[in-house]
Motif scaffolding. Structure first.
Motif, PDB file in Angstrom:
ATOM      1  N   ALA A 139      42.287  49.968  48.096  1.00  0.00           N
ATOM      2  CA  ALA A 139      42.141  51.422  48.026  1.00  0.00           C
ATOM      3  C   ALA A 139      41.049  51.817  47.042  1.00  0.00           C
ATOM      4  N   GLN A 140      40.945  51.078  45.952  1.00  0.00           N
ATOM      5  CA  GLN A 140      39.922  51.374  44.946  1.00  0.00           C
ATOM      6  C   GLN A 140      38.554  50.888  45.386  1.00  0.00           C
ATOM      7  N   ARG A 141      38.545  49.897  46.258  1.00  0.00           N
ATOM      8  CA  ARG A 141      37.308  49.257  46.712  1.00  0.00           C
ATOM      9  C   ARG A 141      36.438  48.802  45.552  1.00  0.00           C
ATOM     10  N   THR A 142      37.115  48.355  44.487  1.00  0.00           N
ATOM     11  CA  THR A 142      36.392  47.768  43.368  1.00  0.00           C
ATOM     12  C   THR A 142      36.590  46.266  43.463  1.00  0.00           C
ATOM     13  N   PHE A 143      35.522  45.566  43.597  1.00  0.00           N
ATOM     14  CA  PHE A 143      35.603  44.132  43.778  1.00  0.00           C
ATOM     15  C   PHE A 143      35.203  43.372  42.515  1.00  0.00           C
ATOM     16  N   GLY A 144      35.050  44.105  41.422  1.00  0.00           N
ATOM     17  CA  GLY A 144      34.719  43.461  40.158  1.00  0.00           C
ATOM     18  C   GLY A 144      35.971  42.980  39.447  1.00  0.00           C
ATOM     19  N   VAL A 145      35.806  42.657  38.205  1.00  0.00           N
ATOM     20  CA  VAL A 145      36.925  42.170  37.396  1.00  0.00           C
ATOM     21  C   VAL A 145      37.825  43.337  37.037  1.00  0.00           C
ATOM     22  N   ASP A 146      39.142  43.110  37.164  1.00  0.00           N
ATOM     23  CA  ASP A 146      40.105  44.170  36.826  1.00  0.00           C
ATOM     24  C   ASP A 146      40.252  44.304  35.336  1.00  0.00           C
TER      25      ASP A 146
END
Length: 120
Positions: free
Chosen positions: A113-120
């Motif tokens: 949903a966030q479409r963030t593929f970096g480090v959490d």
């Protein structure tokens, strides 16, 4: 997604049938054989060790995908010991829960949903 689901069903059926057949012929006490192969430093042992690493990564992925929640932490050892039999069933169930969204299937619904593929 239909082809992926068909593949998962095929993998599940193949592994289940093979496991039941081998278990009926040789018993289900795999652990001593598995570790004896590794200790013998042979090609079957190399395969078993390599496979063990894949199983550990599978369990880690399941826990991560579920944000290290209680459910994820409980499923992780099941994934590590269940191998492709567990993973094929798990992914098949998820494929229906996420309504075919491959990003949600692989990343979990929050990350997808966030479409963030970096480090959490």
């Amino acid at each position: 997604m239909a082809a992926f689901r068909l593949l998962l069903v095929g993998i599940f059926a193949l592994i289940l049938g093979y496991t039941l057949s081998v278990g009926a012929m040789h018993g289900y006490n795999l652990v001593p054989i598995f570790f004896a192969d590794i200790a013998a430093m042979t090609w079957p042992g190399q395969f078993d060790l390599d496979f063990s690493c894949f199983l550990i990564l599978s369990g880690l992925w399941v826990a991560w995908r579920n944000d290290f929640s209680t459910a994820g932490l409980l499923l992780a050892p099941v994934a590590s010991f269940g191998g492709a039999l567990f993973l094929s069933a798990y992914l098949l169930i998820l494929s229906f829960q996420v309504k075919g969204d491959m990003a949600a299937l692989l990343l979990g619904t929050r990350r997808a949903a966030q479409r963030t593929f970096g480090v959490d």
